[in-house]
Scaffold this motif. Structure first.
Motif, PDB file in Angstrom:
ATOM      1  N   SER A   1     -12.755  -0.901  -3.905  1.00 57.78           N
ATOM      2  CA  SER A   1     -13.262  -0.702  -2.546  1.00 57.78           C
ATOM      3  C   SER A   1     -12.235  -1.136  -1.503  1.00 57.78           C
ATOM      4  CB  SER A   1     -14.572  -1.481  -2.356  1.00 57.78           C
ATOM      5  OG  SER A   1     -15.595  -0.980  -3.183  1.00 57.78           O
ATOM      6  N   VAL A   2     -11.611  -2.285  -1.744  1.00 57.33           N
ATOM      7  CA  VAL A   2     -10.587  -2.771  -0.819  1.00 57.33           C
ATOM      8  C   VAL A   2      -9.400  -1.813  -0.803  1.00 57.33           C
ATOM      9  CG1 VAL A   2      -8.923  -4.633  -0.408  1.00 57.33           C
ATOM     10  CG2 VAL A   2     -11.288  -5.191  -1.014  1.00 57.33           C
ATOM     11  N   ALA A   3      -8.977  -1.358  -1.986  1.00 60.38           N
ATOM     12  CA  ALA A   3      -7.830  -0.448  -2.067  1.00 60.38           C
ATOM     13  C   ALA A   3      -8.125   0.878  -1.363  1.00 60.38           C
ATOM     14  CB  ALA A   3      -7.461  -0.199  -3.526  1.00 60.38           C
TER      15      ALA A   3
ATOM     16  N   ALA B   1      -6.548   7.619   0.560  1.00 59.77           N
ATOM     17  CA  ALA B   1      -5.623   8.393   1.388  1.00 59.77           C
ATOM     18  C   ALA B   1      -5.811   9.895   1.207  1.00 59.77           C
ATOM     19  CB  ALA B   1      -4.180   8.014   1.042  1.00 59.77           C
ATOM     20  N   GLY B   2      -6.784  10.292   0.395  1.00 65.83           N
ATOM     21  CA  GLY B   2      -7.037  11.715   0.180  1.00 65.83           C
ATOM     22  C   GLY B   2      -6.076  12.380  -0.779  1.00 65.83           C
ATOM     23  N   ARG B   3      -5.360  11.584  -1.566  1.00 65.89           N
ATOM     24  CA  ARG B   3      -4.351  12.129  -2.482  1.00 65.89           C
ATOM     25  C   ARG B   3      -4.901  12.112  -3.912  1.00 65.89           C
ATOM     26  NH1 ARG B   3       1.499   9.783  -1.033  1.00 65.89           N
ATOM     27  NH2 ARG B   3       2.005  11.590  -2.336  1.00 65.89           N
ATOM     28  N   THR B   4      -5.896  12.969  -4.154  1.00 62.63           N
ATOM     29  CA  THR B   4      -6.567  12.997  -5.449  1.00 62.63           C
ATOM     30  C   THR B   4      -5.631  13.396  -6.579  1.00 62.63           C
ATOM     31  OG1 THR B   4      -8.654  13.553  -4.362  1.00 62.63           O
ATOM     32  CG2 THR B   4      -8.532  13.942  -6.729  1.00 62.63           C
ATOM     33  N   ASP B   5      -4.736  14.339  -6.344  1.00 63.69           N
ATOM     34  CA  ASP B   5      -3.819  14.782  -7.394  1.00 63.69           C
ATOM     35  C   ASP B   5      -2.915  13.651  -7.863  1.00 63.69           C
ATOM     36  OD1 ASP B   5      -4.869  17.316  -7.400  1.00 63.69           O
ATOM     37  OD2 ASP B   5      -3.368  18.158  -6.030  1.00 63.69           O
TER      38      ASP B   5
ATOM     39  N   THR C   1       0.830  -1.205   0.000  1.00 68.08           N
ATOM     40  CA  THR C   1       0.000   0.000   0.000  1.00 68.08           C
ATOM     41  C   THR C   1       0.863   1.253   0.000  1.00 68.08           C
ATOM     42  OG1 THR C   1      -1.769  -1.157   1.190  1.00 68.08           O
ATOM     43  CG2 THR C   1      -1.813   1.251   1.240  1.00 68.08           C
ATOM     44  N   ARG C   2       1.943   1.227   0.769  1.00 63.52           N
ATOM     45  CA  ARG C   2       2.844   2.373   0.831  1.00 63.52           C
ATOM     46  C   ARG C   2       3.492   2.630  -0.530  1.00 63.52           C
ATOM     47  NH1 ARG C   2       5.277   0.805   4.816  1.00 63.52           N
ATOM     48  NH2 ARG C   2       7.165  -0.097   3.900  1.00 63.52           N
TER      49      ARG C   2
ATOM     50  N   ALA D   1      -7.063   4.364   3.242  1.00 61.98           N
ATOM     51  CA  ALA D   1      -7.509   5.152   4.391  1.00 61.98           C
ATOM     52  C   ALA D   1      -7.032   4.569   5.714  1.00 61.98           C
ATOM     53  CB  ALA D   1      -9.031   5.246   4.397  1.00 61.98           C
ATOM     54  N   GLY D   2      -6.309   3.446   5.664  1.00 60.32           N
ATOM     55  CA  GLY D   2      -5.785   2.822   6.871  1.00 60.32           C
ATOM     56  C   GLY D   2      -6.783   1.983   7.632  1.00 60.32           C
ATOM     57  N   ASP D   3      -7.926   1.630   7.009  1.00 60.66           N
ATOM     58  CA  ASP D   3      -8.983   0.861   7.686  1.00 60.66           C
ATOM     59  C   ASP D   3      -8.909  -0.596   7.223  1.00 60.66           C
ATOM     60  OD1 ASP D   3     -11.239  -0.093   8.928  1.00 60.66           O
ATOM     61  OD2 ASP D   3     -12.510   1.612   8.368  1.00 60.66           O
ATOM     62  N   VAL D   4      -8.017  -1.372   7.857  1.00 66.64           N
ATOM     63  CA  VAL D   4      -7.805  -2.770   7.470  1.00 66.64           C
ATOM     64  C   VAL D   4      -9.036  -3.613   7.791  1.00 66.64           C
ATOM     65  CG1 VAL D   4      -6.342  -4.801   7.794  1.00 66.64           C
ATOM     66  CG2 VAL D   4      -5.338  -2.508   7.841  1.00 66.64           C
ATOM     67  N   GLY D   5      -9.714  -3.318   8.899  1.00 67.65           N
ATOM     68  CA  GLY D   5     -10.913  -4.066   9.268  1.00 67.65           C
ATOM     69  C   GLY D   5     -12.011  -3.928   8.226  1.00 67.65           C
ATOM     70  N   ARG D   6     -12.177  -2.728   7.688  1.00 67.16           N
ATOM     71  CA  ARG D   6     -13.192  -2.521   6.651  1.00 67.16           C
ATOM     72  C   ARG D   6     -12.829  -3.304   5.383  1.00 67.16           C
ATOM     73  NH1 ARG D   6     -17.346   0.799   5.329  1.00 67.16           N
ATOM     74  NH2 ARG D   6     -17.633   1.273   3.110  1.00 67.16           N
TER      75      ARG D   6
END
Length: 460
Positions: free
Chosen positions: A86-88, A318-322, A13-14, A93-98
């Motif tokens: 959806s998983v990505a 992660a909120g990185r739209t650009d 993910t990183r 967003a750091g929500d592994v449980g979701r």
């Protein structure tokens, strides 16, 4: 092991969030492209086995093929891409449980849609085959195939849903390897069950889909087991208690529009085939070879597109739209460049493809095929651009513009072809001109919409 898998998943993910875009996309896309080409070989092999059973079997396979392809495109592309996205997004967003709970929702959706397709084909399949113009024996062959394939297609849906989950974690190698395994296994199984190789019974038409279904069963078992054993870094403890309606809507809100996009693409090809058919068997054969190559471009775009779906999804989450937009443009321009180069080559040298299937005496088919490539192939780049942006839009969860672009393509192709063939003397060239213009509009609409902020505005 579970901790190591979680660390590996976090590392992937990183990379999607921070690593250089072009090399990362290339690394993620390469195994997918290879797997898709092997799947294409499996499809060709099935047609060859059907030809050994006779002309009736081959014609029956042609009748059922659109529904089989629709199953594959929906489970791996439309719904599968929505699952991966959806998983990505959850992992971004750091929500592994979701992400783990979305996996469970994906399996439930896959089973539900597989059962729905099986019931619909059982009720209306024969009528559909008759509507396509099949004779009694041809319809019977198609029905025989369908009554094995569609009750068993739950294996295809579960396998593709599971592979999509794995892709959503940034792992492209395992899905590619499993698809390679499925394709390699299905070829001898389909041929063996259809023709009675070795100890296998000669089941004829029913054996063709049986081999495919058994291969996907094996693939589904491996893929589900890989996820359930924690190899993706997802923990399923407490997932049943966390499942909620928004998990399903997260997948289906994107997947439904993506499915509409898939259906529109299929309908466009069917309509153009019907219009070309009015000009005779030779014209239809020539166009059919052109359209087949067009479909063979999809694996190349899917290989890049599946990687973009995961990368865009992670960055949007992660909120990185650009950065997500930069990923989309990088991958889409690469897809357009590759597909466009092939199109330009064949626009100049169409017999590189046509000569593999047609003898010099097939003048009508050769003339139609050459005309198709001369007029349509230069627009392949826009087809590649639009389809790649479609996959990227899945990752962003923004599917309105891909649907609008596909609808525009269908309308322009149909009405343009009718207008040019009715009011000009262009004949079949008018149909091909409309197809090319429709590809141009398809690619430009979605590219312009995304560039002008389509992902920054909330869509369906």
């Amino acid at each position: 092991m579970a901790n190591a898998a979680a660390i590996s998943r976090a590392s992937r993910t990183r990379l999607m969030l921070e690593a250089p875009i072009a090399p990362t996309l290339a690394k993620l896309a390469a195994p997918n492209v290879l797997a898709m080409f092997v799947q294409a070989a499996q499809s060709i092999a099935e047609a060859y086995f059907a030809s050994l059973l006779g002309v009736t079997a081959l014609a029956g396979l042609a009748l059922v093929f659109p529904l089989v392809m629709l199953t594959q495109m929906l489970s791996a592309g439309a719904i599968g891409g929505a699952i991966s996205a959806s998983v990505a997004r959850a992992l971004g967003a750091g929500d592994v449980g979701r992400a783990a709970t979305l996996t469970l929702a994906a399996w439930i959706i896959a089973i539900g849609l597989a059962v729905t397709m099986a019931v619909l084909v059982a009720l209306f399949g024969t009528s559909f085959f008759m509507m396509l113009g099949g004779g009694e024996e041809t319809v019977a062959a198609a029905t025989t195939y369908a009554l094995v394939f569609f009750p068993g297609c739950v294996a295809i849906w579960l396998c593709n849903a599971s592979l999509s989950v794995i892709r959503g974690t940034g792992n492209m190698q395992i899905p590619a390897l499993l698809l390679l395994m499925v394709s390699v296994i299905s070829i001898p199984l389909s041929g063996g069950f259809a023709l009675g190789w070795g100890p296998l019974p000669a089941l004829g038409m029913a054996g063709l889909p049986l081999g495919v279904i058994l291969a996907f069963c094996i693939g589904a078992i491996f893929a589900i087991g890989y996820i359930a054993l924690g190899r993706t870094g997802l923990s399923f403890q407490g997932t049943i208690g966390r499942i909620a309606p928004d998990m399903f809507s997260d997948i289906l809100s994107v997947g439904t529009l993506a499915a509409i996009n898939t259906v529109l693409t299929t309908v466009t090809i069917i309509m153009m085939t019907g219009l070309v058919g009015r000009y005779g068997e030779g014209a239809l054969a020539g166009y059919g070879l052109g359209a087949r190559l067009e479909f063979l471009m999809i694996p190349v775009i899917f290989g890049i597109g599946a990687a973009m779906t995961a990368m865009v999804g992670a960055n949007i989450g992660a909120g990185r739209t650009d950065r997500a937009l930069l990923v989309a443009w990088t991958g889409s321009l690469a897809a357009a460049g590759i597909v466009g180069s092939i199109g330009l080559l064949l626009a100049i040298f169409p017999d590189l493809w046509l000569g593999m299937f047609l003898a010099p005496s097939n003048t009508a088919a050769l003339d139609a095929g050459r005309s198709y490539f001369r007029i349509v192939a230069p627009f392949y780049a826009f087809f590649g651009l639009g389809l790649a942006f479609y996959f990227a839009s899945q990752g962003a969860g923004r599917m309105l513009w891909p649907v609008i672009s596909s609808l525009s393509r269908m309308v322009i192709a149909l009405f343009g072809a009718l207008l040019l063939t009715t009011h000009t003397g262009m004949g079949i060239d008018g149909i091909f001109t409309a197809i090319g213009c429709a590809m141009l509009v398809y690619g430009l609409i979605i590219a312009i919409a995304i560039q002008r902020g389509g992902w920054r505005k909330r869509q369906l």
